[in-house]
Design a protein around this motif. Structure first.
Motif, PDB file in Angstrom:
ATOM      1  N   GLN A  47       0.845  -1.189   0.000  1.00 14.95           N
ATOM      2  CA  GLN A  47       0.000   0.000   0.000  1.00 14.95           C
ATOM      3  C   GLN A  47       0.884   1.243   0.000  1.00 14.95           C
ATOM      4  OE1 GLN A  47      -3.190  -0.398  -0.200  1.00 14.95           O
ATOM      5  NE2 GLN A  47      -4.071   1.616   0.209  1.00 14.95           N
ATOM      6  N   VAL A  48       0.506   2.206  -0.823  1.00 14.86           N
ATOM      7  CA  VAL A  48       1.250   3.458  -0.921  1.00 14.86           C
ATOM      8  C   VAL A  48       0.277   4.615  -0.689  1.00 14.86           C
ATOM      9  CG1 VAL A  48       2.597   4.969  -2.421  1.00 14.86           C
ATOM     10  CG2 VAL A  48       2.915   2.488  -2.547  1.00 14.86           C
ATOM     11  N   GLN A  49       0.651   5.529   0.171  1.00 23.81           N
ATOM     12  CA  GLN A  49      -0.137   6.742   0.390  1.00 23.81           C
ATOM     13  C   GLN A  49       0.672   7.949  -0.063  1.00 23.81           C
ATOM     14  OE1 GLN A  49      -1.224   6.487   4.568  1.00 23.81           O
ATOM     15  NE2 GLN A  49      -3.182   5.572   4.027  1.00 23.81           N
ATOM     16  N   LEU A  50       0.000   8.861  -0.751  1.00 24.15           N
ATOM     17  CA  LEU A  50       0.672  10.002  -1.355  1.00 24.15           C
ATOM     18  C   LEU A  50       0.038  11.300  -0.872  1.00 24.15           C
ATOM     19  CD1 LEU A  50       0.706   8.566  -5.000  1.00 24.15           C
ATOM     20  CD2 LEU A  50       2.580   8.503  -3.343  1.00 24.15           C
ATOM     21  N   CYS A  78       5.598  15.648  -3.487  1.00 24.64           N
ATOM     22  CA  CYS A  78       4.736  14.504  -3.178  1.00 24.64           C
ATOM     23  C   CYS A  78       5.493  13.629  -2.193  1.00 24.64           C
ATOM     24  CB  CYS A  78       4.413  13.741  -4.448  1.00 24.64           C
ATOM     25  SG  CYS A  78       3.465  12.229  -4.201  1.00 24.64           S
ATOM     26  N   ALA A  79       4.927  13.486  -1.020  1.00 28.68           N
ATOM     27  CA  ALA A  79       5.540  12.653   0.009  1.00 28.68           C
ATOM     28  C   ALA A  79       4.811  11.324   0.059  1.00 28.68           C
ATOM     29  CB  ALA A  79       5.464  13.342   1.363  1.00 28.68           C
ATOM     30  N   ALA A  80       5.545  10.248   0.011  1.00 31.69           N
ATOM     31  CA  ALA A  80       4.957   8.913  -0.037  1.00 31.69           C
ATOM     32  C   ALA A  80       5.257   8.146   1.232  1.00 31.69           C
ATOM     33  CB  ALA A  80       5.485   8.155  -1.238  1.00 31.69           C
ATOM     34  N   SER A  81       4.290   7.375   1.653  1.00 29.24           N
ATOM     35  CA  SER A  81       4.514   6.423   2.736  1.00 29.24           C
ATOM     36  C   SER A  81       4.351   5.024   2.172  1.00 29.24           C
ATOM     37  CB  SER A  81       3.517   6.654   3.873  1.00 29.24           C
ATOM     38  OG  SER A  81       2.203   6.468   3.413  1.00 29.24           O
ATOM     39  N   GLY A  82       5.013   4.078   2.792  1.00 30.43           N
ATOM     40  CA  GLY A  82       5.014   2.731   2.221  1.00 30.43           C
ATOM     41  C   GLY A  82       6.393   2.459   1.666  1.00 30.43           C
ATOM     42  N   ARG A  83       7.051   1.492   2.177  1.00 34.83           N
ATOM     43  CA  ARG A  83       8.459   1.288   1.860  1.00 34.83           C
ATOM     44  C   ARG A  83       8.697   0.825   0.436  1.00 34.83           C
ATOM     45  NH1 ARG A  83       9.841  -4.063   5.523  1.00 34.83           N
ATOM     46  NH2 ARG A  83       8.242  -5.429   4.676  1.00 34.83           N
ATOM     47  N   ALA A 105       1.244   6.854  -8.340  1.00 33.82           N
ATOM     48  CA  ALA A 105       2.267   5.813  -8.377  1.00 33.82           C
ATOM     49  C   ALA A 105       1.732   4.605  -9.121  1.00 33.82           C
ATOM     50  CB  ALA A 105       2.690   5.419  -6.972  1.00 33.82           C
ATOM     51  N   GLY A 106       2.584   4.045  -9.982  1.00 35.00           N
ATOM     52  CA  GLY A 106       2.183   2.877 -10.763  1.00 35.00           C
ATOM     53  C   GLY A 106       3.310   1.855 -10.825  1.00 35.00           C
ATOM     54  N   TRP A 107       2.916   0.591 -10.892  1.00 40.30           N
ATOM     55  CA  TRP A 107       3.937  -0.461 -10.937  1.00 40.30           C
ATOM     56  C   TRP A 107       4.587  -0.477 -12.319  1.00 40.30           C
ATOM     57  CZ3 TRP A 107       6.420  -2.550  -7.247  1.00 40.30           C
ATOM     58  CH2 TRP A 107       7.191  -3.690  -7.458  1.00 40.30           C
ATOM     59  N   PRO A 108       5.906  -0.582 -12.390  1.00 41.43           N
ATOM     60  CA  PRO A 108       6.625  -0.452 -13.657  1.00 41.43           C
ATOM     61  C   PRO A 108       6.574  -1.692 -14.558  1.00 41.43           C
ATOM     62  CG  PRO A 108       8.188  -0.840 -11.899  1.00 41.43           C
ATOM     63  CD  PRO A 108       6.837  -0.690 -11.252  1.00 41.43           C
ATOM     64  N   TYR A 165      -1.884   3.585 -13.055  1.00 47.74           N
ATOM     65  CA  TYR A 165      -1.499   4.207 -11.792  1.00 47.74           C
ATOM     66  C   TYR A 165      -2.517   3.811 -10.729  1.00 47.74           C
ATOM     67  CZ  TYR A 165       2.109   6.838 -14.174  1.00 47.74           C
ATOM     68  OH  TYR A 165       3.238   7.191 -14.880  1.00 47.74           O
ATOM     69  N   ASP A 166      -2.050   3.088  -9.729  1.00 50.72           N
ATOM     70  CA  ASP A 166      -2.946   2.510  -8.729  1.00 50.72           C
ATOM     71  C   ASP A 166      -3.158   3.409  -7.517  1.00 50.72           C
ATOM     72  OD1 ASP A 166      -1.279  -0.479  -9.555  1.00 50.72           O
ATOM     73  OD2 ASP A 166      -3.370  -0.039 -10.046  1.00 50.72           O
ATOM     74  N   TYR A 167      -2.224   4.279  -7.248  1.00 46.72           N
ATOM     75  CA  TYR A 167      -2.287   5.090  -6.033  1.00 46.72           C
ATOM     76  C   TYR A 167      -2.262   6.573  -6.408  1.00 46.72           C
ATOM     77  CZ  TYR A 167      -1.048   0.630  -3.998  1.00 46.72           C
ATOM     78  OH  TYR A 167      -1.040  -0.688  -3.642  1.00 46.72           O
ATOM     79  N   TRP A 168      -3.103   7.342  -5.727  1.00 53.44           N
ATOM     80  CA  TRP A 168      -3.267   8.754  -6.031  1.00 53.44           C
ATOM     81  C   TRP A 168      -3.287   9.579  -4.746  1.00 53.44           C
ATOM     82  CZ3 TRP A 168      -3.618  10.496 -11.082  1.00 53.44           C
ATOM     83  CH2 TRP A 168      -3.767   9.501 -12.052  1.00 53.44           C
ATOM     84  N   GLY A 169      -2.746  10.791  -4.846  1.00 50.61           N
ATOM     85  CA  GLY A 169      -2.877  11.727  -3.752  1.00 50.61           C
ATOM     86  C   GLY A 169      -4.194  12.475  -3.836  1.00 50.61           C
ATOM     87  N   GLN A 170      -4.394  13.408  -2.912  1.00 49.65           N
ATOM     88  CA  GLN A 170      -5.656  14.132  -2.848  1.00 49.65           C
ATOM     89  C   GLN A 170      -5.671  15.355  -3.758  1.00 49.65           C
ATOM     90  OE1 GLN A 170      -3.200  14.577  -0.783  1.00 49.65           O
ATOM     91  NE2 GLN A 170      -3.054  16.796  -0.575  1.00 49.65           N
ATOM     92  N   GLY A 171      -4.521  15.748  -4.252  1.00 50.26           N
ATOM     93  CA  GLY A 171      -4.425  16.861  -5.182  1.00 50.26           C
ATOM     94  C   GLY A 171      -4.070  18.174  -4.503  1.00 50.26           C
ATOM     95  N   THR A 172      -3.445  19.053  -5.272  1.00 47.60           N
ATOM     96  CA  THR A 172      -3.113  20.388  -4.791  1.00 47.60           C
ATOM     97  C   THR A 172      -3.414  21.388  -5.907  1.00 47.60           C
ATOM     98  OG1 THR A 172      -1.364  21.752  -3.775  1.00 47.60           O
ATOM     99  CG2 THR A 172      -0.670  20.224  -5.501  1.00 47.60           C
ATOM    100  N   GLN A 173      -4.032  22.499  -5.532  1.00 43.83           N
ATOM    101  CA  GLN A 173      -4.485  23.471  -6.521  1.00 43.83           C
ATOM    102  C   GLN A 173      -3.329  24.375  -6.955  1.00 43.83           C
ATOM    103  OE1 GLN A 173      -7.739  24.058  -7.908  1.00 43.83           O
ATOM    104  NE2 GLN A 173      -6.547  25.417  -9.253  1.00 43.83           N
ATOM    105  N   VAL A 174      -3.201  24.528  -8.270  1.00 42.63           N
ATOM    106  CA  VAL A 174      -2.266  25.489  -8.850  1.00 42.63           C
ATOM    107  C   VAL A 174      -3.076  26.485  -9.667  1.00 42.63           C
ATOM    108  CG1 VAL A 174      -0.405  25.816 -10.515  1.00 42.63           C
ATOM    109  CG2 VAL A 174      -0.316  23.900  -8.898  1.00 42.63           C
TER     110      VAL A 174
END
Length: 124
Positions: A1-4, A22-27, A98-101, A111-120
């Protein structure tokens, strides 16, 4: 599991710069391809940039080539998108993913894992 978790968005004038992180957790994140996507209201999400797990390969949508740079720090589990020469057309919510290569172009991975997004927001 990856959190972004993305950060670094904000309001900038045309011609300015922003740096998204983008900071990721999950080794296992260091083994994933990392990508940035963006979405404007009422439009489909668009690929922006991606970087291979090793950092040796990158891919950019044509509209940002020469202006945006994606990089990663595998030891710190972070991915950065440096955005220069911004214009109003770059205004969107930016997502880290993040997606498995598997054997595919970086932009076409699943891409299986997504963050919540940031507005630009880029003002003219």
């Amino acid at each position: 599991q990856v959190q972004l978790v993305e950060s670094g968005g904000g309001l900038v004038q045309a011609g300015g710069s922003l740096r998204l992180s983008c900071a990721a957790s999950g080794r296992t994140f260091s083994n994933y391809v990392a990508g940035w996507f963006r979405q404007e209201p009422g439009k489909e999400r668009e690929f922006v940039a991606a970087i291979s797990w090793s950092g040796r390969s990158t891919d950019y949508v044509d509209s940002v080539k020469g202006r945006f740079t994606i990089s990663r720090d595998r030891a710190k589990n972070t991915v950065t998108l440096q955005m220069n020469s911004l214009n109003p057309e770059d205004t969107a919510v930016y997502y880290c993913a993040a997606g498995w290569p598997v054997a595919a172009e970086l932009r076409n991975l699943k891409y299986d894992y997504w963050g919540q997004g940031t507005q630009v927001t880029v003002s003219s």
